[in-house]
Write an enzyme that holds these catalytic residues in place. Sequence first.
Site, PDB file in Angstrom:
ATOM      1  N   ARG A   1     -40.331 -19.279   2.444  1.00  0.00           N
ATOM      2  CA  ARG A   1     -41.481 -19.987   3.026  1.00  0.00           C
ATOM      3  C   ARG A   1     -41.441 -21.511   2.878  1.00  0.00           C
ATOM      4  NH1 ARG A   1     -47.263 -17.401   1.898  1.00  0.00           N
ATOM      5  NH2 ARG A   1     -46.767 -17.929  -0.258  1.00  0.00           N
ATOM      6  N   ASP A   2     -40.524 -22.035   2.085  1.00  0.00           N
ATOM      7  CA  ASP A   2     -40.476 -23.494   1.920  1.00  0.00           C
ATOM      8  C   ASP A   2     -39.033 -23.977   2.010  1.00  0.00           C
ATOM      9  OD1 ASP A   2     -41.611 -25.960  -0.529  1.00  0.00           O
ATOM     10  OD2 ASP A   2     -41.636 -25.984   1.664  1.00  0.00           O
ATOM     11  N   LEU A   3     -38.294 -23.411   2.943  1.00  0.00           N
ATOM     12  CA  LEU A   3     -36.914 -23.852   3.148  1.00  0.00           C
ATOM     13  C   LEU A   3     -36.914 -25.254   3.753  1.00  0.00           C
ATOM     14  CD1 LEU A   3     -35.183 -20.644   4.571  1.00  0.00           C
ATOM     15  CD2 LEU A   3     -34.730 -21.751   2.385  1.00  0.00           C
TER      16      LEU A   3
ATOM     17  N   THR B   1     -44.372 -26.616   4.141  1.00  0.00           N
ATOM     18  CA  THR B   1     -44.271 -28.034   4.473  1.00  0.00           C
ATOM     19  C   THR B   1     -44.602 -28.208   5.954  1.00  0.00           C
ATOM     20  OG1 THR B   1     -42.546 -28.292   2.809  1.00  0.00           O
ATOM     21  CG2 THR B   1     -42.742 -30.035   4.460  1.00  0.00           C
TER      22      THR B   1
END
Length: 1305
Positions: free
Chosen positions: A172-174, A223
């Site tokens: 979810r935050d790559l 992000t």
Amino acid sequence: MSLLQSALDFLAGPGSLGGAAGRDQSDFVGQTVELGELRLRVRRVLAEGGFAFVYEAQDLGSGREYALKRLLSNEEEKNRAIIQEVCFLKKLSGHPNIVQFCSAASIGKEESDTGQAEFLLLTELCKGQLVEFLRRVECKGPLSCDSILKIFYQTCRAVQHMHRQKPPIIHRDLKVENLLLSNQGTIKLCDFGSATTISHYPDYSWSAQKRAMVEEEITRNTTPMYRTPEIVDLYSNFPIGEKQDIWALGCILYLLCFRQHPFEDGAKLRIVNGKYSIPVNDTRYTVFHDLIRGMLKVNPEERLSIAEVVRQLQEIAAARNVNPKAPITELLEQNGGYGNSGPSRAQPPSGGPVNSSGVLALAEYDQPYGGFLDILRGGTERLFTNLKDTSSKVIQSVANYAKGDLDISYITSRIAVMSFPAEGVESAIKNNIEDVRLFLDAKHPGHYAVYNLSPRIYRASKFHNRVTECGWAVRRAPHLHSLYTLCRSMHAWLREDHRNVCVVHCMDGRAASAVAVCAFLCFCRLFSTAEAAVYMFSMKRCPPGIWPSHKRYIEYVCDMVAEEPITPHSKPMLVKSVVMTPVPLFSKQRNGCRPFCEVYVGEERVTTTSQEYDRMKEFKIEDGKAVIPLGITVQGDVLTIIYHARSTLGGRLQAKMASMKMFQIQFHTGFVPRNATTVKFAKYDLDACDIQEKYPDLFQVNLEVEVEPRDRPSRDVPPWENTSLRGLNPKILFSNREEQQDILSKFGKPELPRQPGSTAQYDAEAGSPEAEITESDSPQSSSTDTNHFLHTLDWQEEKDPETGVDNTSPKESQSNLIADGDGSEVSDEEEASCPSEERKPGAGEDTPRLAAGTRQQDLIFDVGMLAAPQEPVQPEEGVDLLGLHSEGDLRPAAPLQASGVQSSNTDLLSSLLEPSDASQVGPPGDLLGGETPLLLASPVSLLGVQSNLQGKVPDTVDPFDQFLLPSSSDTQPCSKPDLFGEFLNSDSVASSTAFPSTHSAPPPSCSTAFLHLGDLPAEPNKVIASSSHPDLLGGWDTWAETALPGPASMPVPEGTLFSSAGHPAPPGPNPSQTKSQNPDPFADLSDLSSSLQGLPAGLPAGSFVGTSATTHKSNSSWQTTRPTAPGTSWPPQAKPAPRASEQLRSHFSVIGAREERGVRAPSFAQKPKVSENDFEDLLPNQGFSKSDKKGPKTMAEMRKQELARDTDPFKLKLLDWIEGKERNIRALLSTLHTVLWDGESRWTPVSMADLVTPEQVKKQYRRAVLVVHPDKATGQPYEQSAKMIFMELNDAWSEFENQGSRPLF
């Protein structure tokens, strides 16, 4: 937070790290951490985040380096998120492209020093962030297609490993910032704090509230630039699952190829519609174009899966003959390789151990980043200079370390401090016990003794059995007898031979070692304050990080070896209670606490107030203070620990209670004065404190104590009883005179001032001997009111003359000195704390102290009984006028006539606080002579003083005799209570004098037995009124001859009492004089001309004048007169006397009827200015007290008053504006006009009715922004004001949008 997210920001200079990281670095760096079987030494800070810090740590056994992530949490939700991150990392660890998990540990809030739960996560140490390498490579040109292929393939392999889990783990935050480059040159994926296994499948059945909740949770963990269309628009009803990682991978590939993000601004419309463009003229990366398009599909169901992405990448790699799993050496080569230039630290081989005995720690600090510094070569000299500047600060703390790889520092040439010498499994770390022994044997063969302060022990034979095991407990100060015995032992060893040295160590060579060394420096009289010794230790080794109790015990040693030594007494002390004011805020709601106390004497716990949770009292902030009753008798070293009790659901079921340490206090009862009633500790005197927000302003802890009069000798003779102080000399600390002069020039002249860490205040100028021995001129008082009054005052600690007596002979025998070295004087609470060998004393040297200064005791004591007076002082200049620096004994006061002190130089406050001898009468020089101290007397005794005027006015009028004059020797007390006899006494005659109305009037006086009612002590309490100090209640004619400017005089026959109407009053007591029995308290106030306008001038003696008594805010019985108001003179007007029935009416007119008011002044005349307090003198208290109107009435007002002292006025105005309206856009806009600067007319005030709908709010917000935008105020005096207002409005608008822009109704 991402692991190593801002590690290289540290290269920008020392200011790049925030204040929190800087503080944490000083507290955590250098410590040893145990994680499972690993023992790690924290070396330096790598990065910091919102609630986490990343350190570089080294295994003490193998020398291998790790990344240690320290996460702090004060909420249960954060705790669960951190635990989930650790679980995910542990589950995924082992893949070559995921950062390697090593170990993890956690401690709760109760055990943590920060007041928050702490989690430690140990992973492999990578070389740095990929994004930093890319920035440097791209300066020379675009990345090659093969490099991008390797980077992206390895990233996808890591994501594929996550998606293969059951259930699949979604990152979810790559983003490119979460990709690290390992030491081998491979990609490592990190930061699993946002990962989850939950997928969402929204449909038409979802409510708006559920969509908002899901959107908020996802927004918090993603992000903006990498968010997918299904996240941005939940109403599209696309599934939210693993495909969101595919979208993020497409953004990363686009960024790697074209050096910009496809959705750089994070615009929602572009994301929802998938509006991005691949450069048309791009030919270098055409092989990736289709892959980018397949991953950036708006519909997640149409996007490629991770397996398909990996398969296509493998096909591309096979076509280009590239191994995608190989290290990305292109990045390292273009950035300078692993360390191919300069003397930087060699990189260890992969998986191989590091040789820890190679280079010194100084060399590591010289190049702390190893080969990574090489990538800064060429055009980055400024960054390298900043790095060297940063490293130099670290080098300063270890610049004096011994040569080799040993952690050892020389405080002086004869005192060394080191960390714990390890053996066995820990033999690979710096302080190997064999290396230490070889070093000491080579440098000090046969002339060193080791003092082990830690509770751990080792074989003393390693150091030739010259080891002293002290066994000091951690996180507390050492026992006084152990500390003093250690100082004697070290002193005896140094005296034995001028070549002998002392080597002191604890676990890390910091806190405990600092206490021992600093106490020894003071013991040898090198310093007379703890602050100076601690400063020298900090400069010679490192900041010790000691607690206030540590400094307190060093101060004890300073007291015991001072020029006038203070020996601890052996009297037990009764601790009645512990009082905390205000109430500390340790409850979850931050509104109070539920405290309980544990008290230790030595190592033994003597009492605890812990009970069942519901039986312990909870204190709220409204209570003002928290009181824990104890009632125990203690003696010696006392440790008091205060806990806050917490109850959890599981604890209730298991009948258990969780406790949180609030603070602890340690002191020695032998230094508490014999007459002390309260021992005060300020906030900075407490040990093991929690976060500052839990302690209100002006927080302090008071111990209500009582020192018993009789000594209770201990089982063992204290070491200070048989010690001579004549041989103490600072020369013993140095090898030669040059070294002593060097230390003296750096640290000895002048002695450093005290810091807030100690309560004892240091006076920069040493006081004269006369000033130091000045004592009080007043005898001791036994009044209970005196005790109550003095309980609120802080006095200097009383020095007992007995402590100055030296109980030992001038010469100390050799047997006594040898006894210093054995363990014969060790108490039961301590381990053996003396060397095993006997040592012979050397010749003693007697020289003055290096730096002498006046000192005060480390604690503040409330003395319940004042000291006795001083002997007569011959010079007039030496008299203590205010008696504030006096110390005393129990000797009676000498008469002032015998002392020869003039009346103007007498102790002015002694009579306010002390009674004089009953048999002596003060002459005119005794300005405040009286039987009972007036400020301390009860209301009964204040009203019971006699008021007959005897004698005549002294020739010289003293400026202070407006307070009170001494009683006459021929005044006799009344034999029986006579309430009104004094008022009707015709002998009360006042002499002519002038008493200015601006001076304070004396306290009221009456007959001796007034209000005593026959059952009070019959001691004569006498105060005599003089002509310059008339008695208000001794006779109304006293004021008759006072000449004051005012209205026209009113002729009245002499010697006749007149009523307020001008007619002769009937015989008997005047109603105004017997207010306590008059049912009408305002019967004598009908003549306002006398009470408001002042007294007429020129009245003959004996006439009646109505006066007003002003009751002061302090609720004392003092009275004052109002100054005469200028204006038209009021001629006397005869008025009928008020009838008794009118006086007894319950509803009467205070002013009276029109015909009773006299002639009115013309309406156009100047009216007298009347304040809100002018009529207070007309209304007596009638037994009720009133709080000060000018003082703060609530805790909030007290905080505002404290804040107003050093805060910008506009900031205060802004705080008042936002108080209660934080992030409330409607409330802020409706009150914006109250905070705008002067001259701003563009803003039209709006009401809440104009802010109902979101459109109205938006309109008014934009209007407000146009008015207060900082860009329009540039260069104007209100620029800062505009910035602050704009920030508040902007935050409120963001909150309004996040909540869905809801209407008011």
